[in-house]
Design an enzyme around this catalytic site. Structure first.
Site: not given
Length: 315
Positions: A22, A24, A26-28, A151, A176
């Site tokens: 993941g 591409n 944000g945090i990644g 999280s 979630y």
């Protein structure tokens, strides 16, 4: 040191190969960018290859000579995970760092290709299967690490073994929370198994705090009215940046003093858990520490995915 730790604290990463799921945006993306800038060879493991290529271009434009490659990986599809692992192993025999970062956040009820509730299937089962498919390669690598991104929402989670896939009365936030609690239970159980065989591998969990990313905005707005989307945009105004949110991941990935089994997140000036700030060792809730639940979840995850960590038994 915790309290002021940032990217300048990261040593040279040349010679290391890193897979970031993941990555591409944000945090990644922020974590991948920093690791590439520090000399690591970074594989962006992404569902959308076009977006992955755009992310790779941004990194290589900013850091000339950065080693970045894109590989397709859909964590909501067990076949895709299998193909990714086969493709990786056909080219490389070692993996210094696996960052299990990708995730989905509070969507309307949806299922993965294999029929799992989307959040549990992607956030937990997908990464469980990916790690299992790569376990022999990881064990063959001296001083390898696996980072599992959870999280603070794990505190809302309970592992409902009677209905893991929410076929009865889906609640997006509870689902979630379950998936993020599952991340921690997996990380801690994995570390215990690694320690039992004296493997030269560490598993470390982390969480980003409250960070402004596409996931945050989408989580509040996906499948909702303009009010929900506006709440997501409002939340991003008060969140810390994605770059700050990536620091716990980078700390877990690179800090030399970690022994394995820690939980890394933003800390307040007193060193306690926080949703903002510089990274350090924090604490997760008591449910994440339940060894019996962790063992049962591991066994159920093997059954659901068909992926077994046999190398841990024969190492």
């Amino acid at each position: 040191m915790a309290g002021s730790w940032d990217t300048t604290s990261i040593p040279n990463q040349s010679g290391k190969r890193v897979v970031v799921t993941g990555s591409n945006s944000g945090i990644g993306f922020e974590a991948a960018k920093v690791l590439a800038a520090k000399g690591a060879e970074v594989i962006l493991a992404v569902r959308n290859v076009e977006k992955g290529n755009q992310a790779a271009d941004r990194i290589q434009t900013q850091f000339k000579g950065a080693k970045v490659e894109v590989m397709e990986l859909d964590l909501a599809d067990l076949d895709s995970i299998h193909h990714f692992a086969d493709a990786y192993r056909s080219r490389w025999s070692t993996l210094e760092l696996l960052i299990n970062n990708a995730g989905v956040m509070v969507p309307p009820f949806r299922q993965t290709k294999d029929g799992f509730e989307l959040q549990f299937g992607t956030n937990h089962l997908g990464h469980f299967a990916l790690t299992g498919r790569l376990i022999e390669t990881i064990l063959a690598t001296p001083k390898a690490r696996v980072v599992v991104v959870s999280s603070a929402a794990h505190t809302r989670g309970v592992i409902n073994f009677d209905d893991l896939n929410w076929t009865r009365g889906y609640k997006r936030w509870a689902a979630y929370g379950q998936s993020k609690l599952a991340n921690l239970l997996f990380a801690y159980e994995f570390e215990r198994k690694l320690e039992a065989i004296h493997a030269d591998v560490k598993c470390i969990a982390c969480h980003p705090g409250f960070a402004a990313t596409n996931l945050t905005a989408a989580g509040f707005g996906l499948g909702k009215s303009w009010i929900g989307k506006s709440v997501g945009e409002f939340a991003n105004v008060f969140a810390q940046s994605a770059a700050m949110g990536a620091l716990p991941t980078l700390y877990a990935a690179t800090e030399s003093g970690l022994k394995g089994g820690e939980y890394i997140g933003p800390t307040s000036r007193s060193g306690r858990n926080s949703m903002r700030g510089y990274p350090g060792i924090v604490t997760s809730n008591h449910r994440s520490m339940d060894k019996d639940v962790a063992k049962r979840l591991w066994e159920v995850s093997e059954e659901l995915t068909g992926v077994r960590f046999a190398a841990l038994d024969s190492f």
